[in-house]
Design a protein around this motif. Sequence first.
Motif, PDB file in Angstrom:
ATOM      1  N   GLU A   1      35.302 -85.948  96.261  1.00 17.47           N
ATOM      2  CA  GLU A   1      36.724 -85.566  96.120  1.00 17.47           C
ATOM      3  C   GLU A   1      37.413 -86.156  97.567  1.00 17.47           C
ATOM      4  O   GLU A   1      38.491 -86.300  97.417  1.00 17.47           O
ATOM      5  CB  GLU A   1      36.798 -84.045  95.758  1.00 17.47           C
ATOM      6  CG  GLU A   1      36.240 -83.761  94.406  1.00 17.47           C
ATOM      7  CD  GLU A   1      34.565 -83.530  94.488  1.00 17.47           C
ATOM      8  OE1 GLU A   1      34.048 -83.717  95.458  1.00 17.47           O
ATOM      9  OE2 GLU A   1      34.138 -83.094  93.415  1.00 17.47           O
TER      10      GLU A   1
ATOM     11  N   GLN B   1      40.431 -88.519  97.698  1.00 20.86           N
ATOM     12  CA  GLN B   1      42.104 -88.185  98.222  1.00 20.86           C
ATOM     13  C   GLN B   1      42.300 -89.113  99.402  1.00 20.86           C
ATOM     14  O   GLN B   1      43.546 -89.425  99.482  1.00 20.86           O
ATOM     15  CB  GLN B   1      41.988 -86.655  98.418  1.00 20.86           C
ATOM     16  CG  GLN B   1      41.622 -86.009  97.426  1.00 20.86           C
ATOM     17  CD  GLN B   1      41.556 -84.419  97.648  1.00 20.86           C
ATOM     18  OE1 GLN B   1      41.989 -83.656  98.852  1.00 20.86           O
ATOM     19  NE2 GLN B   1      41.343 -83.618  96.757  1.00 20.86           N
TER      20      GLN B   1
ATOM     21  N   SER C   1      43.065 -86.136  88.592  1.00 20.86           N
ATOM     22  CA  SER C   1      42.321 -84.931  88.251  1.00 20.86           C
ATOM     23  C   SER C   1      40.736 -85.110  88.312  1.00 20.86           C
ATOM     24  O   SER C   1      40.045 -83.947  88.254  1.00 20.86           O
ATOM     25  CB  SER C   1      42.953 -84.312  87.184  1.00 20.86           C
ATOM     26  OG  SER C   1      42.682 -84.864  86.103  1.00 20.86           O
TER      27      SER C   1
ATOM     28  N   SER D   1      39.369 -83.827  91.308  1.00 20.62           N
ATOM     29  CA  SER D   1      39.994 -82.623  91.907  1.00 20.62           C
ATOM     30  C   SER D   1      39.189 -81.452  91.354  1.00 20.62           C
ATOM     31  O   SER D   1      38.426 -81.414  90.131  1.00 20.62           O
ATOM     32  CB  SER D   1      41.351 -82.447  91.538  1.00 20.62           C
ATOM     33  OG  SER D   1      42.205 -83.558  91.882  1.00 20.62           O
TER      34      SER D   1
ATOM     35  N   GLU E   1      42.136 -77.247  92.534  1.00 21.18           N
ATOM     36  CA  GLU E   1      42.924 -78.233  92.986  1.00 21.18           C
ATOM     37  C   GLU E   1      43.608 -79.184  91.899  1.00 21.18           C
ATOM     38  O   GLU E   1      44.340 -79.719  92.016  1.00 21.18           O
ATOM     39  CB  GLU E   1      42.369 -79.134  93.785  1.00 21.18           C
ATOM     40  CG  GLU E   1      41.824 -78.488  95.084  1.00 21.18           C
ATOM     41  CD  GLU E   1      40.834 -79.573  96.005  1.00 21.18           C
ATOM     42  OE1 GLU E   1      40.270 -80.350  95.245  1.00 21.18           O
ATOM     43  OE2 GLU E   1      40.628 -79.576  97.294  1.00 21.18           O
ATOM     44  N   LYS E   2      43.241 -78.637  90.581  1.00 18.66           N
ATOM     45  CA  LYS E   2      43.631 -79.601  89.462  1.00 18.66           C
ATOM     46  C   LYS E   2      45.219 -79.824  89.375  1.00 18.66           C
ATOM     47  O   LYS E   2      45.776 -80.818  88.829  1.00 18.66           O
ATOM     48  CB  LYS E   2      43.025 -79.190  87.915  1.00 18.66           C
ATOM     49  CG  LYS E   2      43.308 -80.174  87.016  1.00 18.66           C
ATOM     50  CD  LYS E   2      42.634 -79.683  86.046  1.00 18.66           C
ATOM     51  CE  LYS E   2      40.960 -79.604  85.868  1.00 18.66           C
ATOM     52  NZ  LYS E   2      40.348 -79.096  84.576  1.00 18.66           N
TER      53      LYS E   2
ATOM     54  N   SER F   1      48.213 -81.787  94.151  1.00 18.36           N
ATOM     55  CA  SER F   1      47.995 -83.099  94.550  1.00 18.36           C
ATOM     56  C   SER F   1      49.071 -83.895  94.684  1.00 18.36           C
ATOM     57  O   SER F   1      50.126 -83.613  94.544  1.00 18.36           O
ATOM     58  CB  SER F   1      46.564 -83.964  93.693  1.00 18.36           C
ATOM     59  OG  SER F   1      47.461 -84.216  92.335  1.00 18.36           O
TER      60      SER F   1
END
Length: 627
Positions: free
Chosen positions: A5, A9, A209, A212, A216-217, A220
């Motif tokens: 993840e 990111q 997503s 994520s 965190e969905k 972002s």
Amino acid sequence: MASLEDQYQKAWQLFQEESHHDPDSEPYKSKYAAREIFEELKSRLSKQLDEDDVDDGEGAFSEEGVDGVGLTRARMAAVVYHLGVIAVETEEFSTGEEHLNKALIIIGDEGGISSGVSSLTVGEAEVAAAALRGVEENLLPDTSETAPISLTAIAPATVGLAISCHNQLGILWSNRALYTTAKRHLDRANMLYEEYQKQSTTPPRTIYSLFSTNSEKDSSCDDTSGIDALEKLHTLTFYYLAQVYGHLGAPDKSAWYCHSTLQRQLASKDYDPIDWSINAATLSQVARHLLASASKVLSGHEAEVDTLQEETHEVAHKQEKYRQCKADVGRCWGRYCLVLLQASCDRAIPDEPGQESQEEHQPEEEVLDKQLQFVQLEVSDLESEVAASPGENFDEVRPIFLAGLRWLTTARQYYTLEDHASDHVSISQEMSHLYKALAFFEPSEERRCKMHKRRVDLLTTLVEELNPQYYIHVCRQINYELAETYSAMMDNKLALVESGGSEPTPPQAKKINVLATSSIQYFLHYLDSLKDRATGEQPTVYPEDALRPALVAWFHLGRLWSKLVATSPQTKLQNLSQSLQNYKRLVEYCDKNPHCQSIMAQELAVCREMVQLLPLKMEQFRALTRL
């Protein structure tokens, strides 16, 4: 080692945000850095897939990937998709095509891969050659339009990803100028969206997503929901289809998709008012409602612009962008009015015997207006300012003329000759054409002549200010139009004299001669601009774009010399001699270049007749005057 993840990111941030600030000397610095991270992610995900031993049937993505291998495969497809986009944006098109196709295979939409001229098989050079030839050869029978859609391709976790791949491939093939192949991918994207809407009740997920955690969905870089993201993707599909259909020569379908794009943006309230107004105004040549809609949205944005008080570069840029958009919308209004006036003139010209009525070929403007409506906007007040269909007489076309002139005048205030020479000239020429169309319906010869005088004033200012060395093509156009305008004014004066049934008075003769001489002068300016620079002579063969205009200019010169009112017999003979020489010029050129005879059929017939008659007329005149 960072988690999957965290790695994603970081790569996302490099690709989506930091890349916009890369220096000119290293324009792809951040994208290359993101690519390295995506390659590492791809390697890690590949190992996970090898280690997992879970059934990977069509239901693998049905539960948003919670079954392990489904999520891993969805992530792998997302990473490969990003690698494809980066490759395309860094001009590595073959690699980009390979990655995007691979992402579709991972998702389970291999049936949607078009088998057109592929650089993977024949190389970029052959693809470019096919584009130049306008040929889209199929190395294999294409089945992308009819291939069934798998459940994995429209699963909530992957439907957005599948559509994104096809949209990107549509862009890729469009950039190669192979629009049929581009259309296949965009049609497939459209089919995926429609099939998902029919079969799924679960909200879709965004690509972001997939990397994520549940907490965190919704937070972002991608702050839109899966539904909003999917709708944006579908809007993009429509936008790209509008462009592709335009290139494929299907303006009606292009207009429909463009309108649908604008409609979807308006409904979602996700649009830039400036861009939306420009796009609506550009489409407006087929419907008045779109112009009114563009003006409505732009006027709503005006208040926001007026409230900007800070004196920063960003604020100045926004205000400048608004002023330009307002001018561009005004230009579109002016062109719409001009098209209506020209259509009015065309309808007023009687059809030749055996020719189909022009009415049958005219677009149904009011029908188009009803088809391309924005139901969210109330614009009837703006629509009522300009007619929706051509006029039939002076009283009906005059309001169209006044509206068009008002809009173009406003646009020209922004596009000044000093700062925007080409645009200023184009707007001025359109204003001249408005006067020309209105003069067609003016019953008074005297008022008609005044309208043409306004055209002369507009165009003379331009030709005096422009440097022909840098604006040679524009100067040619203006000189030609000035010549035609002075010729029309001369015809009006001659008609006034003939209606009186007497010889022209000295003041009338002087005016006729001034107009005819001015027309001759500007036709000669036009022809002089075509001369060979080395020899200073007219070309033995005119270029295709100047062929008919040049020959018509010689025809007009022959006619104009014969219309001059002579003050003495000797002057009369000199004028007739000049007329004969110009008629001969056209006949000789067409005899040397037989392919021109069909292009100049009517004028050539008149010239051949005058070449026969004028010498006889000159001999008779000499005999009568004993010259």
